[in-house]
Write an enzyme that holds these catalytic residues in place. Structure first.
Site, PDB file in Angstrom:
ATOM      1  N   LEU A   3       0.883  -1.157   0.000  1.00 32.97           N
ATOM      2  CA  LEU A   3       0.000   0.000   0.000  1.00 32.97           C
ATOM      3  C   LEU A   3       0.924   1.212   0.000  1.00 32.97           C
ATOM      4  O   LEU A   3       1.932   1.225   0.714  1.00 32.97           O
ATOM      5  CB  LEU A   3      -0.908   0.031   1.238  1.00 32.97           C
ATOM      6  CG  LEU A   3      -2.002  -1.026   1.329  1.00 32.97           C
ATOM      7  CD1 LEU A   3      -2.748  -0.907   2.653  1.00 32.97           C
ATOM      8  CD2 LEU A   3      -2.971  -0.917   0.174  1.00 32.97           C
ATOM      9  N   ASP A   4       0.589   2.227  -0.791  1.00 35.73           N
ATOM     10  CA  ASP A   4       1.403   3.436  -0.835  1.00 35.73           C
ATOM     11  C   ASP A   4       1.543   4.017   0.567  1.00 35.73           C
ATOM     12  O   ASP A   4       0.709   3.778   1.445  1.00 35.73           O
ATOM     13  CB  ASP A   4       0.750   4.498  -1.729  1.00 35.73           C
ATOM     14  CG  ASP A   4       0.666   4.079  -3.174  1.00 35.73           C
ATOM     15  OD1 ASP A   4       1.447   3.206  -3.602  1.00 35.73           O
ATOM     16  OD2 ASP A   4      -0.186   4.636  -3.882  1.00 35.73           O
ATOM     17  N   LYS A   5       2.560   4.826   0.758  1.00 38.12           N
ATOM     18  CA  LYS A   5       2.836   5.427   2.066  1.00 38.12           C
ATOM     19  C   LYS A   5       1.621   6.162   2.613  1.00 38.12           C
ATOM     20  O   LYS A   5       1.316   6.078   3.804  1.00 38.12           O
ATOM     21  CB  LYS A   5       4.028   6.382   1.951  1.00 38.12           C
ATOM     22  CG  LYS A   5       4.460   6.984   3.264  1.00 38.12           C
ATOM     23  CD  LYS A   5       5.696   7.849   3.113  1.00 38.12           C
ATOM     24  CE  LYS A   5       6.136   8.395   4.450  1.00 38.12           C
ATOM     25  NZ  LYS A   5       7.350   9.213   4.338  1.00 38.12           N
TER      26      LYS A   5
END
Length: 180
Positions: A39-41
């Site tokens: 998952l993106d930051k």
């Protein structure tokens, strides 16, 4: 199952930033669990961790098409044309995204919220799909991965082990998706 908070990297380790593995208790770390996908930051929500490499690979394999459900907050008003474009599959710069159901939850001139389901997981895919329709994603939250839904009782940063029936449901999902 981890409720990934914003600002945390989905990585095993990083010298400069907090990672999801920093949220994992030592006893579980010793079992060598790793994140299933990324998952993106800035993306929040359901992240699976496992030490079962075969299951992790199957959950992420493009041919298995395991569904993931997100809620996105985007700029501008979403409408039926956006939903139709997602349902048809969007042509992006380097690939064509598979059809993805888009359910508009709220729409006004400034911001809209929508549920979107994808069965692939390319780099920044959902953000790129909305961008192709002229909308910037300002918040993204994964609420489900295959048959599992993030419980509202699990706070950001919270972690819990999966029940045996949940693991069995994941195994059934990769078998069923492969066959279907």
């Amino acid at each position: 199952m981890l409720h990934k908070p914003a600002g945390v990297l989905t990585a095993a380790r990083d010298r400069h930033a907090q990672t999801v593995m920093d949220l994992v208790p030592e006893a579980l770390s010793r079992r060598k669990v790793l994140p299933v996908g990324r998952l993106d930051k800035d993306t929040t929500g359901l992240l699976l961790l496992t030490n079962d490499g075969a299951l992790a690979h199957a959950l992420l394999a493009p041919g298995r098409h395991v569904w993931k459900r997100y809620v996105a907050r985007v700029t501008g008003r979403l409408d039926g044309e956006d939903a139709a474009a997602f349902a048809a599959g969007l042509s992006l710069e380097d690939f064509t995204a598979l059809p993805a159901p888009l359910t508009i939850l709220r729409a006004d001139e400034a911001f809209s919220e929508a549920g979107v389901e994808v069965r692939e997981g390319k780099y920044h895919q959902i953000k790129r799909m909305f961008s192709a329709r002229g909308h910037e994603v300002v918040a993204l939250h994964r609420e489900a991965f295959g048959p599992l839904t993030l419980p509202g009782s699990l706070p950001p940063g919270g972690l819990r082990e999966l029940a045996p029936e949940e693991v069995a449901a994941l195994r059934r999902a990769v078998r069923n998706d492969k066959e279907g």
